[in-house]
Write an enzyme that holds these catalytic residues in place. Structure first.
Site, PDB file in Angstrom:
ATOM      1  CG  HIS A  85      -5.451   0.899  -3.587  1.00  0.00           C
ATOM      2  ND1 HIS A  85      -4.684   0.722  -2.454  1.00  0.00           N
ATOM      3  CD2 HIS A  85      -6.403  -0.064  -3.524  1.00  0.00           C
ATOM      4  CE1 HIS A  85      -5.162  -0.279  -1.736  1.00  0.00           C
ATOM      5  NE2 HIS A  85      -6.195  -0.779  -2.377  1.00  0.00           N
ATOM      6  NE  ARG A  90      -3.185  -3.439  -1.527  1.00  0.00           N
ATOM      7  CZ  ARG A  90      -2.558  -4.240  -0.665  1.00  0.00           C
ATOM      8  NH1 ARG A  90      -1.246  -4.277  -0.646  1.00  0.00           N
ATOM      9  NH2 ARG A  90      -3.236  -5.002   0.177  1.00  0.00           N
ATOM     10  CG  HIS A 133      -5.507  -9.082   1.102  1.00  0.00           C
ATOM     11  ND1 HIS A 133      -5.677  -9.555  -0.187  1.00  0.00           N
ATOM     12  CD2 HIS A 133      -5.475  -7.727   0.983  1.00  0.00           C
ATOM     13  CE1 HIS A 133      -5.742  -8.546  -1.036  1.00  0.00           C
ATOM     14  NE2 HIS A 133      -5.611  -7.424  -0.348  1.00  0.00           N
ATOM     15  NE  ARG A 138      -3.484  -2.339   2.764  1.00  0.00           N
ATOM     16  CZ  ARG A 138      -3.137  -3.516   3.273  1.00  0.00           C
ATOM     17  NH1 ARG A 138      -1.890  -3.689   3.725  1.00  0.00           N
ATOM     18  NH2 ARG A 138      -3.996  -4.509   3.349  1.00  0.00           N
ATOM     19  CE  LYS A 167      -5.808  -1.292   5.460  1.00  0.00           C
ATOM     20  NZ  LYS A 167      -7.101  -1.687   4.840  1.00  0.00           N
ATOM     21  CE1 TYR A 197      -6.348  -7.488  -7.086  1.00  0.00           C
ATOM     22  CE2 TYR A 197      -6.271  -8.592  -4.960  1.00  0.00           C
ATOM     23  CZ  TYR A 197      -6.242  -7.429  -5.714  1.00  0.00           C
ATOM     24  OH  TYR A 197      -6.115  -6.217  -5.089  1.00  0.00           O
TER      25      TYR A 197
END
Length: 354
Positions: free
Chosen positions: A297, A300, A323, A205, A231, A332
């Site tokens: 993004h 990414r 993730h 990110r 995150k 994806y």
């Protein structure tokens, strides 16, 4: 400490009072990893103890908070600012009049034309604001409870399913890289190209790139290891081939301390996500690549799409992108058209047999 809901002399001032309290609550609960001016944060907290004279004054404080490194404050404050600017036209006499129908009516106006992702940000900000009011207000007859949940807000197309993200195919990625190498940035060309290539070659990110410090980078043979602050205050490691960024590594030699951020501007502060996205948009424009969303993004998504297409390994995509859930990575798989080609061949066979 709890306060009466209608704690000021009129509705507008009461709204400003609670917006100030909520802003103070958020800045002290969001991550301060990038905070570079603790003294200014202290001064802002003190100012928020007194209700600002108007929304512009409160907006200026929110901008100062963002500029000193409290990431995410705009996600909460900007929707509430828009909400305030609309609700004052209703000439209400008490906050207790606000109900879900009124909130939805205002949202229909202020979110018109916005993407579902932006509308979700508005929903999160407003629901959180009224939850904060529920926990902090107290009159003589007890606390007033707002039942603002927005579960049935029709502004969000929940039934439409997950929207496929924008991405570049392999040929477009090659064109983008060729254009990037030839692009004439006005300043700090190696810095800009290094940041953009790290995003494209690893799929991390943009805010993870901007958090990189010199101590987070190590070299082993032909590989570069990046320790990513992800995150939820979690860490992960991503690798890339040193030859992909070798031309720009001289930029790192000017960074002195191990704790220094790598991607900084003239003011020695980390670059912003908006700045990196503008750089990428300019390169895409010069390359003649048109996408609905041209920001960082999208790079990414391009990396993740290429990774799944080449390896067919969903767990690898999950690990590489950081993730938390495998379900997030499943999007994806929609770009893998090998099986769809088989379906097309079956249809062709039907025609041949006729």
């Amino acid at each position: 400490m709890k306060y009466p809901l209608d704690c000021e002399e009129n509705f507008n001032n009461s709204m400003l009072f609670w917006l100030s309290k909520f802003l103070k609550f958020k800045i002290n609960s969001l991550s301060n990893k990038l905070l570079d001016n603790p003294d200014l944060l202290r001064d802002i907290n003190i100012k928020l103890n007194t209700t600002p004279k108007n929304i512009t004054e409160l907006d200026n404080l929110a901008k100062q908070i963002r500029n000193i490194g409290i990431i995410g404050i705009n996600t909460y404050f900007n929707p509430l600012k828009k909400f305030y600017e609309q609700i004052i036209h209703y000439k209400l006499y008490s906050l207790k009049i606000i109900d879900e129908d009124l909130v939805i009516e205002i949202l229909a106006s202020i979110t018109a034309g916005l993407s579902d992702a932006s509308k979700k940000n508005y929903k999160i900000a407003i629901v959180n604001f009224f939850k904060f009011l529920n926990s902090q207000n107290k009159d003589d007859d007890g606390s007033h409870v707002f039942e603002i949940e927005l579960k049935n807000w029709l502004g969000l197309k929940a039934s439409a399913g997950q929207k496929l993200p924008e991405y570049m195919n392999e040929e477009q990625m090659k064109l983008f890289l060729k254009t990037l190498d030839e692009f004439n940035f006005k300043s700090n060309s190696d810095r800009n190209k290094l940041a953009i290539k790290i995003i494209l070659f690893t799929g991390i990110r943009v805010n993870e790139v901007l958090r990189l410090r010199l101590k987070d980078i190590s070299f082993e043979n032909e590989l570069v290891s990046l320790r990513i602050h992800a995150k939820g205050n979690k860490y992960r490691v991503v690798l890339l081939d040193i030859n992909l960024i070798n031309n720009h590594l001289n930029y790192l030699k000017n960074i002195i301390a191990q704790d220094d951020f790598i991607f900084i501007g003239r003011n020695s502060k980390p670059l912003t996500q908006a700045y990196i996205s503008r750089l990428i948009e300019n390169v895409l424009l010069q390359a003649g690549i048109r996408k609905e969303k041209n920001g960082a993004h999208m790079l990414r998504h391009s990396f993740a799409t290429l990774l799944y297409k080449k390896e067919k390994d969903l767990l690898l995509v999950q690990e590489a992108l950081g993730h938390a859930s495998l379900n997030t990575s499943r999007i994806y798989t929609h770009f893998d058209n090998d099986k769809l080609k088989l379906a097309a061949k079956i249809a062709k066979n039907l025609k041949d047999d006729s």
